[in-house]
Design a protein around this motif. Structure first.
Motif, mmCIF file in Angstrom:
data_model
loop_
_atom_site.group_PDB
_atom_site.id
_atom_site.type_symbol
_atom_site.label_atom_id
_atom_site.label_comp_id
_atom_site.label_asym_id
_atom_site.label_seq_id
_atom_site.Cartn_x
_atom_site.Cartn_y
_atom_site.Cartn_z
ATOM 1 N N THR A 99 1.062 -1.112 0.085
ATOM 2 C CA THR A 99 -0.068 0.122 0.078
ATOM 3 C C THR A 99 0.963 1.339 0.014
ATOM 4 O OG1 THR A 99 -1.571 -1.125 1.217
ATOM 5 C CG2 THR A 99 -1.756 1.089 1.014
ATOM 6 N N GLY A 100 0.740 1.963 -1.059
ATOM 7 C CA GLY A 100 1.471 3.356 -1.140
ATOM 8 C C GLY A 100 0.750 4.537 -1.824
ATOM 9 N N LYS A 120 1.028 0.983 -12.901
ATOM 10 C CA LYS A 120 -0.041 0.234 -13.754
ATOM 11 C C LYS A 120 0.398 -1.131 -13.740
ATOM 12 C CE LYS A 120 0.855 2.571 -17.354
ATOM 13 N NZ LYS A 120 1.450 3.741 -17.922
ATOM 14 N N PRO A 121 -0.380 -2.110 -13.953
ATOM 15 C CA PRO A 121 -0.021 -3.428 -14.188
ATOM 16 C C PRO A 121 1.322 -3.716 -14.858
ATOM 17 C CG PRO A 121 -2.213 -3.429 -13.913
ATOM 18 C CD PRO A 121 -1.667 -1.937 -14.312
ATOM 19 N N SER A 122 2.101 -4.710 -14.703
ATOM 20 C CA SER A 122 3.359 -4.985 -15.419
ATOM 21 C C SER A 122 4.453 -3.973 -15.109
ATOM 22 C CB SER A 122 2.962 -4.842 -16.957
ATOM 23 O OG SER A 122 2.216 -5.956 -17.052
ATOM 24 N N ASP A 123 4.150 -2.807 -14.456
ATOM 25 C CA ASP A 123 5.179 -1.866 -13.942
ATOM 26 C C ASP A 123 6.079 -2.479 -13.163
ATOM 27 O OD1 ASP A 123 4.455 0.117 -15.836
ATOM 28 O OD2 ASP A 123 3.660 1.507 -14.257
ATOM 29 N N LEU A 181 18.111 -4.307 -1.678
ATOM 30 C CA LEU A 181 17.174 -3.676 -2.820
ATOM 31 C C LEU A 181 16.390 -4.885 -3.390
ATOM 32 C CD1 LEU A 181 19.366 -0.974 -4.421
ATOM 33 C CD2 LEU A 181 17.186 -0.568 -3.138
ATOM 34 N N CYS A 182 15.189 -4.705 -3.500
ATOM 35 C CA CYS A 182 14.357 -5.683 -4.319
ATOM 36 C C CYS A 182 13.519 -5.142 -5.446
ATOM 37 C CB CYS A 182 13.350 -6.348 -3.147
ATOM 38 S SG CYS A 182 14.131 -7.027 -1.717
ATOM 39 N N LYS A 183 13.403 -5.867 -6.377
ATOM 40 C CA LYS A 183 12.723 -5.332 -7.495
ATOM 41 C C LYS A 183 11.241 -6.383 -7.574
ATOM 42 C CE LYS A 183 13.020 -4.598 -12.489
ATOM 43 N NZ LYS A 183 14.113 -4.788 -13.403
ATOM 44 N N TYR A 184 10.058 -5.738 -7.814
ATOM 45 C CA TYR A 184 8.936 -6.286 -7.979
ATOM 46 C C TYR A 184 7.907 -5.987 -9.202
ATOM 47 C CZ TYR A 184 9.440 -7.986 -2.863
ATOM 48 O OH TYR A 184 9.745 -8.613 -1.875
ATOM 49 N N GLN A 185 7.411 -6.865 -9.702
ATOM 50 C CA GLN A 185 6.653 -6.238 -10.939
ATOM 51 C C GLN A 185 5.022 -6.438 -10.241
ATOM 52 O OE1 GLN A 185 6.647 -8.780 -14.227
ATOM 53 N NE2 GLN A 185 6.093 -7.109 -15.617
ATOM 54 N N VAL A 186 4.221 -5.425 -10.758
ATOM 55 C CA VAL A 186 3.061 -4.948 -10.449
ATOM 56 C C VAL A 186 2.341 -6.125 -11.137
ATOM 57 C CG1 VAL A 186 0.853 -3.475 -10.134
ATOM 58 C CG2 VAL A 186 3.340 -2.648 -9.911
ATOM 59 N N GLU A 187 1.482 -6.914 -10.383
ATOM 60 C CA GLU A 187 0.362 -8.006 -11.079
ATOM 61 C C GLU A 187 -1.034 -7.547 -11.240
ATOM 62 O OE1 GLU A 187 0.784 -11.635 -9.147
ATOM 63 O OE2 GLU A 187 2.120 -12.294 -10.589
ATOM 64 N N LYS A 188 -1.292 -6.687 -9.995
ATOM 65 C CA LYS A 188 -2.614 -5.968 -9.978
ATOM 66 C C LYS A 188 -2.604 -4.726 -9.019
ATOM 67 C CE LYS A 188 -5.308 -10.397 -10.013
ATOM 68 N NZ LYS A 188 -6.333 -11.041 -9.070
ATOM 69 N N MET A 210 -3.579 7.063 -3.638
ATOM 70 C CA MET A 210 -3.157 6.045 -2.873
ATOM 71 C C MET A 210 -3.855 4.777 -3.331
ATOM 72 S SD MET A 210 -4.243 5.685 1.338
ATOM 73 C CE MET A 210 -2.951 4.938 2.464
ATOM 74 N N TRP A 211 -3.011 3.586 -3.211
ATOM 75 C CA TRP A 211 -3.213 2.515 -3.919
ATOM 76 C C TRP A 211 -2.773 1.331 -3.173
ATOM 77 C CZ3 TRP A 211 1.459 0.122 -4.443
ATOM 78 C CH2 TRP A 211 2.427 1.064 -4.462
ATOM 79 N N ILE A 212 -3.351 0.072 -3.584
ATOM 80 C CA ILE A 212 -2.748 -1.285 -3.057
ATOM 81 C C ILE A 212 -2.470 -2.087 -4.228
ATOM 82 C CG2 ILE A 212 -5.186 -2.263 -2.696
ATOM 83 C CD1 ILE A 212 -3.893 -3.799 -0.235
ATOM 84 N N ALA A 213 -1.345 -2.762 -4.210
ATOM 85 C CA ALA A 213 -1.070 -3.556 -5.330
ATOM 86 C C ALA A 213 -0.471 -4.990 -4.914
ATOM 87 C CB ALA A 213 0.161 -2.787 -6.104
#
Length: 108
Positions: free
Chosen positions: A60-61, A67-70, A80-87, A97-100
């Motif tokens: 939550t940020g 967007k998804p896939s970002d 340092l960790c890298k994540y891809q947005v699924e939803k 404000m969003w939750i992903a």
């Protein structure tokens, strides 16, 4: 009949060239953006809830344009960790404000 056929060939030839100029394949591809949250403070600026068994987590940020896939870069426990947005779902108030749902990917 040959005039008609020649006219059709010219028309189709012009149409195919026009289509190539108007819609080049490289412009149709959308690049995934990288959003760097590594300088933000966990617990103050954002919340991250890991789902250990799947290398996924909920974040939550705040911020616009995600967007998804970002990709999102986080610093968790000094790593340092890298994540891809699924939803991702944006709140109505505040609107930035969003939750992903994030999936961890290899840092390159």
């Amino acid at each position: 009949m040959s005039l008609l056929r020649t006219g059709m060939n010219i028309s189709f030839g012009l149409l195919s060239k026009f289509a190539q100029v108007s819609y080049p394949a490289n412009e149709l591809k959308q690049k995934n953006k990288i959003h760097d949250y590594s300088q933000f403070v966990l617990g103050s600026d954002f919340v991250f809830e890991p789902l250990h068994e799947e290398m996924k987590g909920y974040m939550t940020g705040m911020g616009k344009g995600i967007k998804p896939s970002d990709y999102i870069i986080l610093q968790l426990d000094g790593i340092l960790c890298k994540y891809q947005v699924e939803k991702i779902d944006y709140y109505s108030d505040p609107s930035d404000m969003w939750i992903a749902l994030l999936k961890q990917v290899a840092v390159k």
